[in-house]
Design an enzyme around this catalytic site. Structure first.
Site, PDB file in Angstrom:
ATOM      1  N   HIS A 150      -4.747  -3.342   6.456  1.00  8.69           N
ATOM      2  CA  HIS A 150      -4.543  -3.603   5.026  1.00  8.69           C
ATOM      3  C   HIS A 150      -5.902  -4.015   4.442  1.00  8.69           C
ATOM      4  O   HIS A 150      -6.192  -5.188   4.253  1.00  8.69           O
ATOM      5  CB  HIS A 150      -3.503  -4.703   4.810  1.00  8.69           C
ATOM      6  CG  HIS A 150      -3.459  -5.165   3.380  1.00  8.69           C
ATOM      7  ND1 HIS A 150      -3.006  -4.366   2.365  1.00  8.69           N
ATOM      8  CD2 HIS A 150      -3.860  -6.320   2.796  1.00  8.69           C
ATOM      9  CE1 HIS A 150      -3.131  -5.021   1.223  1.00  8.69           C
ATOM     10  NE2 HIS A 150      -3.650  -6.209   1.454  1.00  8.69           N
ATOM     11  N   ASP A 208       0.840  -1.199   0.000  1.00 11.84           N
ATOM     12  CA  ASP A 208       0.000   0.000   0.000  1.00 11.84           C
ATOM     13  C   ASP A 208       0.883   1.260   0.000  1.00 11.84           C
ATOM     14  O   ASP A 208       0.614   2.231  -0.705  1.00 11.84           O
ATOM     15  CB  ASP A 208      -0.916  -0.012   1.233  1.00 11.84           C
ATOM     16  CG  ASP A 208      -1.648  -1.335   1.351  1.00 11.84           C
ATOM     17  OD1 ASP A 208      -2.440  -1.638   0.457  1.00 11.84           O
ATOM     18  OD2 ASP A 208      -1.396  -2.080   2.318  1.00 11.84           O
TER      19      ASP A 208
HETATM   20  P1  NAX Z   1      -2.357 -18.176  -3.906  1.00 13.22           P
HETATM   21  O1  NAX Z   1      -3.751 -18.699  -3.719  1.00 13.22           O
HETATM   22  O2  NAX Z   1      -1.759 -18.160  -5.258  1.00 13.22           O
HETATM   23  O3  NAX Z   1      -1.383 -19.032  -2.975  1.00 13.22           O
HETATM   24  C1  NAX Z   1      -1.648 -19.299  -1.645  1.00 13.22           C
HETATM   25  C2  NAX Z   1      -0.969 -20.601  -1.312  1.00 13.22           C
HETATM   26  O4  NAX Z   1      -1.101 -20.816   0.087  1.00 13.22           O
HETATM   27  C3  NAX Z   1      -1.597 -21.820  -2.009  1.00 13.22           C
HETATM   28  O5  NAX Z   1      -0.596 -22.506  -2.721  1.00 13.22           O
HETATM   29  C4  NAX Z   1      -2.150 -22.647  -0.857  1.00 13.22           C
HETATM   30  O6  NAX Z   1      -2.060 -24.025  -1.095  1.00 13.22           O
HETATM   31  C5  NAX Z   1      -1.248 -22.205   0.293  1.00 13.22           C
HETATM   32  N1  NAX Z   1      -1.800 -22.409   1.633  1.00 13.22           N
HETATM   33  C6  NAX Z   1      -3.085 -22.286   2.043  1.00 13.22           C
HETATM   34  N2  NAX Z   1      -3.182 -22.610   3.349  1.00 13.22           N
HETATM   35  C7  NAX Z   1      -1.936 -22.909   3.777  1.00 13.22           C
HETATM   36  C8  NAX Z   1      -1.401 -23.348   5.019  1.00 13.22           C
HETATM   37  N3  NAX Z   1      -2.177 -23.546   6.074  1.00 13.22           N
HETATM   38  N4  NAX Z   1      -0.079 -23.583   5.086  1.00 13.22           N
HETATM   39  C9  NAX Z   1       0.711 -23.429   4.016  1.00 13.22           C
HETATM   40  N5  NAX Z   1       0.267 -23.032   2.803  1.00 13.22           N
HETATM   41  C10 NAX Z   1      -1.048 -22.789   2.690  1.00 13.22           C
HETATM   42  O7  NAX Z   1      -2.328 -16.756  -3.212  1.00 13.22           O
HETATM   43  P2  NAX Z   1      -1.275 -15.556  -3.440  1.00 13.22           P
HETATM   44  O8  NAX Z   1      -1.712 -14.741  -4.585  1.00 13.22           O
HETATM   45  O9  NAX Z   1       0.093 -16.115  -3.423  1.00 13.22           O
HETATM   46  O10 NAX Z   1      -1.567 -14.673  -2.133  1.00 13.22           O
HETATM   47  C11 NAX Z   1      -1.231 -15.123  -0.851  1.00 13.22           C
HETATM   48  C12 NAX Z   1      -1.915 -14.260   0.192  1.00 13.22           C
HETATM   49  O11 NAX Z   1      -1.450 -12.917   0.108  1.00 13.22           O
HETATM   50  C13 NAX Z   1      -3.441 -14.170   0.055  1.00 13.22           C
HETATM   51  O12 NAX Z   1      -4.016 -14.305   1.340  1.00 13.22           O
HETATM   52  C14 NAX Z   1      -3.668 -12.760  -0.455  1.00 13.22           C
HETATM   53  O13 NAX Z   1      -4.929 -12.247  -0.090  1.00 13.22           O
HETATM   54  C15 NAX Z   1      -2.539 -12.022   0.253  1.00 13.22           C
HETATM   55  N6  NAX Z   1      -2.143 -10.721  -0.273  1.00 13.22           N
HETATM   56  C16 NAX Z   1      -1.745  -9.786   0.635  1.00 13.22           C
HETATM   57  C17 NAX Z   1      -1.261  -8.557   0.252  1.00 13.22           C
HETATM   58  C18 NAX Z   1      -0.798  -7.566   1.259  1.00 13.22           C
HETATM   59  O14 NAX Z   1      -0.455  -6.470   0.845  1.00 13.22           O
HETATM   60  N7  NAX Z   1      -0.763  -7.856   2.561  1.00 13.22           N
HETATM   61  C19 NAX Z   1      -1.222  -8.175  -1.187  1.00 13.22           C
HETATM   62  C20 NAX Z   1      -1.248  -9.352  -2.110  1.00 13.22           C
HETATM   63  C21 NAX Z   1      -2.154 -10.470  -1.704  1.00 13.22           C
HETATM   64  O15 NAX Z   1      -3.454 -10.146  -2.061  1.00 13.22           O
END
Ligand code: NAX
Length: 336
Positions: A190, A162
């Site tokens: 966020h 952000d």
């Molecule tokens: P993806 O859905 O591509 O990848 C997430 C991965 O996490 C998947 O491979 C899934 O199998 C794995 N996972 C789920 N539960 C798990 C657990 N208990 N232990 C280990 N792995 C687990 O998501 P991606 O685009 O990589 O985003 C990841 C996270 O970042 C999401 O929650 C998203 O909302 C968040 N974000 C946060 C941002 C921020 O600024 N704080 C910005 C970007 C993003 O939106």
């Protein structure tokens, strides 16, 4: 000649996802800890995500990064966090159609509470944790509260994306390089309630308020930054990944290497050594809230003494109220 540095262990949860793919190669190339620090990578996934993480591990090896000492893939948190110095918690449960907020918080608490416990039990004594997975602030709070032996200041949530978005929008509007801009603050959660505040921001030393009109700031800049994530999804067809990875690198790099006199934004726990500074800005103890922070001696320290305008006050209060509601909802579920 300086002695070679000890390898640093970095654990990435959700490593098989899209942010993981954008992040891992940059960590392995030395961008996060410095080009003189060898890295051991630990990739934590759930069973369904193991194949993707294993594929990424093969590509990491194929890149022959000079600093990369090892890559391990696992679905066992205690192994993933064993001796971890830096933990990047990306894996989270996304909101599915029709899911209520309480269900979302509960599903994420089921991830972040055990991960907090595993960090408490197994990580190195200097562990630093960055939570990226949403709802990032509350997930960081949950993890911190399940790691009683780790100082609360070591748990942070990512609002650097952000912050970077705010700088980039100002640079575009004023037609200056991003490096000319200083003093931006992202306050709060966020989420869409966050407040990107430019009242202390300067462009080559000149106040931003002299260079852009207040109407543009209120009506274009603030909502554009706060809703940028939704715009990326609309245009790209998928959520921010490389920019999120880049922000995670900025956050950890600054945390480890320091920020001198310039503050940035990070979601930090408002207890411990930061309690007084947060309270002075009207943010109560017991939250993870985005604040202006400097990295001093390897710790995030809240920048103090900044005046808050009445307008900013109202925005900050609204975002802090949302954080308190999320905390209360998790507490009501007995998970805090
Ligand atoms: P993806 O859905 O591509 O990848 C997430 C991965 O996490 C998947 O491979 C899934 O199998 C794995 N996972 C789920 N539960 C798990 C657990 N208990 N232990 C280990 N792995 C687990 O998501 P991606 O685009 O990589 O985003 C990841 C996270 O970042 C999401 O929650 C998203 O909302 C968040 N974000 C946060 C941002 C921020 O600024 N704080 C910005 C970007 C993003 O939106």
């Amino acid at each position: 000649m300086a002695a070679p540095r000890e390898p640093v262990t970095v654990t990435i949860t959700g490593a098989g996802g899209q942010i993981g793919y954008a992040l891992l190669f940059r960590i392995a190339s030395g961008e996060i800890l410095g080009h003189d620090t060898p890295v051991r990578l630990r990739l934590l996934e759930i069973p369904q995500g193991l194949h993707a993480a294993e594929g990424t591990a093969l590509e990491l090896l194929d890149s022959a990064f000079p600093l990369l000492r090892s890559v391990e893939v696992t679905d066992v948190p205690s192994s993933a966090f064993d001796g971890t110095n830096v933990a990047l918690l990306l894996g989270a449960r996304p909101r599915s159609a029709g899911m209520e907020r309480a269900d979302l918080l509960e599903a994420n608490a089921a991830i972040f509470a055990p991960q907090g416990e595993a960090i408490n039990e197994h990580a190195a004594s200097d562990v630093r944790v960055l939570v990226v997975g949403n709802p990032a602030n509350t997930n960081a709070l949950i993890a911190a509260s399940h790691a009683p032996d780790v100082p609360t200041e070591r748990f942070t949530a990512m609002t650097r994306l952000d912050h970077n978005r705010a700088i980039a929008q100002l640079a575009l509007k004023i037609e200056v390089p991003v490096t000319a801009i200083d003093g931006v603050i992202v306050w709060g959660n966020h989420s869409a309630t966050q407040y990107p505040d430019v009242s202390h921001a300067t462009v080559d030393g000149r106040p931003v308020s002299e260079l852009v009109d207040a109407e543009w700031l209120d009506e274009v800049f603030v909502p554009r930054v706060a809703r940028r994530g939704a715009q990326i999804i609309e245009v790209r067809g998928a959520s921010s990944a490389a920019s999120a990875a880049s922000a995670a690198i900025d956050h950890v790099y600054d945390w480890v290497n320091g920020t001198s006199e310039h503050w940035t934004s990070a979601g930090v726990t408002t207890g411990g050594t930061n309690a007084d500074a947060a309270t002075a800005y009207g943010v109560p103890e017991g939250l993870v809230c985005s604040l202006p922070v400097k990295s001093v001696g390897g710790e995030w320290v809240v920048a103090t003494g900044l005046e808050i305008s009445a307008d900013a006050r109202a925005h900050i209060d609204a975002s802090v109220a949302e954080l308190a509601e999320e905390r209360d909802a998790v507490r009501a579920l007995g998970l805090l």
